[in-house]
Design a protein around this motif. Structure first.
Motif, PDB file in Angstrom:
ATOM      1  N   VAL A 141       0.537   7.598   5.343  1.00  0.00           N
ATOM      2  CA  VAL A 141       0.398   7.867   6.774  1.00  0.00           C
ATOM      3  C   VAL A 141      -0.984   8.440   7.078  1.00  0.00           C
ATOM      4  O   VAL A 141      -1.601   8.101   8.096  1.00  0.00           O
ATOM      5  N   PHE A 142      -1.483   9.303   6.210  1.00  0.00           N
ATOM      6  CA  PHE A 142      -2.809   9.889   6.417  1.00  0.00           C
ATOM      7  C   PHE A 142      -3.879   8.793   6.464  1.00  0.00           C
ATOM      8  O   PHE A 142      -4.804   8.849   7.290  1.00  0.00           O
ATOM      9  N   LEU A 143      -3.768   7.790   5.605  1.00  0.00           N
ATOM     10  CA  LEU A 143      -4.731   6.690   5.601  1.00  0.00           C
ATOM     11  C   LEU A 143      -4.694   5.920   6.918  1.00  0.00           C
ATOM     12  O   LEU A 143      -5.741   5.511   7.443  1.00  0.00           O
ATOM     13  N   ILE A 144      -3.491   5.727   7.456  1.00  0.00           N
ATOM     14  CA  ILE A 144      -3.359   4.999   8.723  1.00  0.00           C
ATOM     15  C   ILE A 144      -3.867   5.838   9.892  1.00  0.00           C
ATOM     16  O   ILE A 144      -4.512   5.327  10.817  1.00  0.00           O
ATOM     17  N   LEU A 145      -3.605   7.138   9.873  1.00  0.00           N
ATOM     18  CA  LEU A 145      -4.034   8.007  10.969  1.00  0.00           C
ATOM     19  C   LEU A 145      -5.552   8.064  11.108  1.00  0.00           C
ATOM     20  O   LEU A 145      -6.069   8.349  12.195  1.00  0.00           O
ATOM     21  N   LYS A 146      -6.263   7.782  10.041  1.00  0.00           N
ATOM     22  CA  LYS A 146      -7.720   7.812  10.088  1.00  0.00           C
ATOM     23  C   LYS A 146      -8.315   6.556  10.705  1.00  0.00           C
ATOM     24  O   LYS A 146      -9.508   6.497  10.964  1.00  0.00           O
ATOM     25  N   LEU A 147      -7.475   5.530  10.949  1.00  0.00           N
ATOM     26  CA  LEU A 147      -7.971   4.255  11.449  1.00  0.00           C
ATOM     27  C   LEU A 147      -8.015   4.228  12.971  1.00  0.00           C
ATOM     28  O   LEU A 147      -7.096   4.720  13.633  1.00  0.00           O
ATOM     29  N   PRO A 148      -9.051   3.631  13.559  1.00  0.00           N
ATOM     30  CA  PRO A 148      -9.110   3.455  15.016  1.00  0.00           C
ATOM     31  C   PRO A 148      -8.395   2.176  15.446  1.00  0.00           C
ATOM     32  O   PRO A 148      -8.672   1.098  14.928  1.00  0.00           O
ATOM     33  N   PHE A 149      -7.446   2.305  16.373  1.00  0.00           N
ATOM     34  CA  PHE A 149      -6.751   1.145  16.940  1.00  0.00           C
ATOM     35  C   PHE A 149      -7.116   1.059  18.412  1.00  0.00           C
ATOM     36  O   PHE A 149      -6.714   1.902  19.211  1.00  0.00           O
ATOM     37  N   CYS A 150      -7.873   0.034  18.779  1.00  0.00           N
ATOM     38  CA  CYS A 150      -8.339  -0.114  20.158  1.00  0.00           C
ATOM     39  C   CYS A 150      -7.837  -1.403  20.803  1.00  0.00           C
ATOM     40  O   CYS A 150      -8.219  -1.732  21.920  1.00  0.00           O
ATOM     41  N   GLY A 151      -7.027  -2.164  20.092  1.00  0.00           N
ATOM     42  CA  GLY A 151      -6.500  -3.428  20.567  1.00  0.00           C
ATOM     43  C   GLY A 151      -7.107  -4.583  19.782  1.00  0.00           C
ATOM     44  O   GLY A 151      -8.230  -4.455  19.294  1.00  0.00           O
TER      45      GLY A 151
ATOM     46  N   PHE B 118       8.494  -4.497  11.143  1.00  0.00           N
ATOM     47  CA  PHE B 118       8.415  -3.034  11.132  1.00  0.00           C
ATOM     48  C   PHE B 118       6.986  -2.628  10.804  1.00  0.00           C
ATOM     49  O   PHE B 118       6.166  -3.452  10.386  1.00  0.00           O
ATOM     50  N   CYS B 119       6.670  -1.373  11.012  1.00  0.00           N
ATOM     51  CA  CYS B 119       5.313  -0.875  10.772  1.00  0.00           C
ATOM     52  C   CYS B 119       5.092  -0.667   9.285  1.00  0.00           C
ATOM     53  O   CYS B 119       5.741   0.189   8.673  1.00  0.00           O
ATOM     54  N   ASP B 120       4.165  -1.428   8.730  1.00  0.00           N
ATOM     55  CA  ASP B 120       3.815  -1.278   7.323  1.00  0.00           C
ATOM     56  C   ASP B 120       2.299  -1.314   7.190  1.00  0.00           C
ATOM     57  O   ASP B 120       1.579  -1.624   8.146  1.00  0.00           O
ATOM     58  N   MET B 121       1.819  -1.014   6.010  1.00  0.00           N
ATOM     59  CA  MET B 121       0.400  -0.786   5.813  1.00  0.00           C
ATOM     60  C   MET B 121      -0.458  -2.023   6.091  1.00  0.00           C
ATOM     61  O   MET B 121      -1.385  -1.988   6.906  1.00  0.00           O
ATOM     62  N   GLN B 122      -0.183  -3.138   5.419  1.00  0.00           N
ATOM     63  CA  GLN B 122      -1.036  -4.318   5.533  1.00  0.00           C
ATOM     64  C   GLN B 122      -1.129  -4.862   6.965  1.00  0.00           C
ATOM     65  O   GLN B 122      -2.228  -5.155   7.442  1.00  0.00           O
ATOM     66  N   PRO B 123      -0.008  -5.020   7.691  1.00  0.00           N
ATOM     67  CA  PRO B 123      -0.118  -5.502   9.076  1.00  0.00           C
ATOM     68  C   PRO B 123      -0.918  -4.557   9.970  1.00  0.00           C
ATOM     69  O   PRO B 123      -1.640  -5.013  10.861  1.00  0.00           O
ATOM     70  N   LEU B 124      -0.800  -3.235   9.724  1.00  0.00           N
ATOM     71  CA  LEU B 124      -1.552  -2.277  10.528  1.00  0.00           C
ATOM     72  C   LEU B 124      -3.052  -2.337  10.214  1.00  0.00           C
ATOM     73  O   LEU B 124      -3.884  -2.153  11.104  1.00  0.00           O
TER      74      LEU B 124
ATOM     75  N   LYS C 218      -4.779  -4.899   9.602  1.00  0.00           N
ATOM     76  CA  LYS C 218      -5.354  -6.044  10.307  1.00  0.00           C
ATOM     77  C   LYS C 218      -5.777  -5.690  11.728  1.00  0.00           C
ATOM     78  O   LYS C 218      -6.669  -6.326  12.297  1.00  0.00           O
ATOM     79  N   LEU C 219      -5.136  -4.664  12.312  1.00  0.00           N
ATOM     80  CA  LEU C 219      -5.412  -4.300  13.705  1.00  0.00           C
ATOM     81  C   LEU C 219      -6.498  -3.246  13.846  1.00  0.00           C
ATOM     82  O   LEU C 219      -6.941  -2.960  14.964  1.00  0.00           O
ATOM     83  N   ALA C 220      -6.912  -2.644  12.753  1.00  0.00           N
ATOM     84  CA  ALA C 220      -7.889  -1.556  12.814  1.00  0.00           C
ATOM     85  C   ALA C 220      -9.282  -2.081  13.126  1.00  0.00           C
ATOM     86  O   ALA C 220      -9.701  -3.115  12.610  1.00  0.00           O
ATOM     87  N   TRP C 221     -10.020  -1.332  13.972  1.00  0.00           N
ATOM     88  CA  TRP C 221     -11.376  -1.712  14.350  1.00  0.00           C
ATOM     89  C   TRP C 221     -12.372  -1.054  13.396  1.00  0.00           C
ATOM     90  O   TRP C 221     -13.240  -0.272  13.812  1.00  0.00           O
TER      91      TRP C 221
ATOM     92  N   TYR D 291     -11.631  -2.328   3.732  1.00  0.00           N
ATOM     93  CA  TYR D 291     -11.637  -2.712   2.316  1.00  0.00           C
ATOM     94  C   TYR D 291     -11.347  -1.515   1.414  1.00  0.00           C
ATOM     95  O   TYR D 291     -10.519  -1.601   0.499  1.00  0.00           O
ATOM     96  N   ALA D 292     -12.031  -0.383   1.656  1.00  0.00           N
ATOM     97  CA  ALA D 292     -11.846   0.807   0.823  1.00  0.00           C
ATOM     98  C   ALA D 292     -10.434   1.363   0.958  1.00  0.00           C
ATOM     99  O   ALA D 292      -9.805   1.773  -0.032  1.00  0.00           O
ATOM    100  N   ILE D 293      -9.916   1.358   2.184  1.00  0.00           N
ATOM    101  CA  ILE D 293      -8.558   1.866   2.398  1.00  0.00           C
ATOM    102  C   ILE D 293      -7.539   0.969   1.721  1.00  0.00           C
ATOM    103  O   ILE D 293      -6.547   1.447   1.152  1.00  0.00           O
ATOM    104  N   ASN D 294      -7.789  -0.343   1.753  1.00  0.00           N
ATOM    105  CA  ASN D 294      -6.881  -1.260   1.067  1.00  0.00           C
ATOM    106  C   ASN D 294      -6.852  -0.989  -0.432  1.00  0.00           C
ATOM    107  O   ASN D 294      -5.790  -1.050  -1.066  1.00  0.00           O
ATOM    108  N   LEU D 295      -8.007  -0.663  -1.012  1.00  0.00           N
ATOM    109  CA  LEU D 295      -8.048  -0.312  -2.430  1.00  0.00           C
ATOM    110  C   LEU D 295      -7.234   0.943  -2.704  1.00  0.00           C
ATOM    111  O   LEU D 295      -6.529   1.042  -3.716  1.00  0.00           O
TER     112      LEU D 295
END
Length: 304
Positions: free
Chosen positions: A158-168, A176-182, A184-187, A191-195
């Motif tokens: 969750v901490f990794l996702i909270l650091k991402l900017p989602f602007c549309g 459901f909400c999971d890591m990989q689909p989310l 894709k939406l980050a602006w 790559y580093a977060i995926n690792l």
């Protein structure tokens, strides 16, 4: 909770956009979810109230069934409701909560399976020291470690996702909400977060699977010195466990160790480990375990 996001809600794409298929999804997954809850709660209640199931294996099985029921409840109700809803909206905070819960109970399931394999290893390979090694105090401590480890894993996700900017855009190509689909939406370049996700979720799945396979190799090798009846009973137990391991770990490994690419098949793989496996686990342990079946028969038939 919206640290770096202008998006306040997401739209879940679901499994399909076809109206007829959505009705089929509703009926099928409602049945699967009810069956999952019934099977796991039956297992939980039987172990809780039966005096015949007091060994460490059933202590861990109790929490495996509890984790399975919670994991299914994290994802299935949303999938079922969205199948008959026009607006498949999930708020940002609900999305983060669902991500945490899915990874918490999924990781808890993995850790409990490891504890169950360790219990079987001690019971079969070191039977004279079994009661000393697998004492109530030790089992409780191991379970507490599993709870803490699962919480740390989910918090990191969750901490990794909270650091991402989602602007549309805000449409999640999943049910459901999971890591990989989310991701894709980050602006931002993820790559580093995926690792980090691969090192976190992927490593837990892969290393746990390897450890479990090695433990069962030792168990199977030790059966050569057992009597025919002892080998038969141990093989029956180990077969159930190995089936559960394959069903639980292979989909997770496929999902969390591949590169930063999502495939159409990912959703069906996710269905298997979030809804299918929680249903199969109690069925396998119930149908393959004579002690559990006898305890259910004695406990519940006597109530009627």
């Amino acid at each position: 909770m919206e640290l770096n996001s202008t998006v306040t809600a997401f739209l879940l794409f679901g499994l399909t956009q076809d109206v007829l298929k959505e009705k089929i999804v509703f009926v099928v997954f409602l049945f699967l979810y009810v069956a999952t809850l019934w099977a796991n709660l039956l297992s939980v209640m039987t172990i809780r109230y039966s005096r015949m199931l007091g060994s460490p294996m059933y202590f861990f099985l109790f929490y495996l069934s509890f984790a399975d029921a919670c994991l299914s409840t994290t994802t299935a109700p949303r999938l079922i409701i969205d199948a008959v809803s026009k607006k498949k909206v999930i708020s940002y905070n609900e999305c983060m909560t669902q991500t945490f819960a899915a990874h918490f109970f999924g990781c808890m399931e993995i850790f409990v399976l490891i504890l169950m394999s360790f219990d079987r290893y001690v019971a079969i390979c070191k039977p004279l020291r079994y009661t000393t090694i697998m004492s109530q105090r030790v089992c409780g401590a191991l379970l507490n470690l599993a709870w803490v480890g699962s919480c740390i894993h989910a918090l990191v996700q969750v901490f990794l996702i909270l650091k991402l900017p989602f602007c549309g855009p805000n449409v999640i190509d999943h049910y459901f909400c999971d890591m990989q689909p989310l991701l894709k939406l980050a602006w931002v370049d993820t790559y580093a977060i995926n690792l980090l996700i691969v090192l976190n979720s992927g490593a837990i799945c892969m290393l746990s699977f390897i450890i479990l396979i090695i433990s069962y190799i030792f168990i199977l090798r030790s059966l050569r010195s057992k009597s025919a009846e002892g080998r038969k009973k141990a093989l029956s137990t180990c077969t159930s466990h190995i089936i559960v391991l394959i069903l639980s770990f292979v989909p997770c490994i496929v999902t969390y160790t591949h590169p930063q690419i999502t495939f159409p098949e990912d959703k069906m793989v996710a269905v298997f480990y979030t809804i299918g496996t929680p249903l199969l686990n109690p069925l396998i342990y119930t149908l393959k375990n004579a002690d559990v079946k006898n305890a259910m028969r004695k406990l519940w038939c006597d109530q009627l």
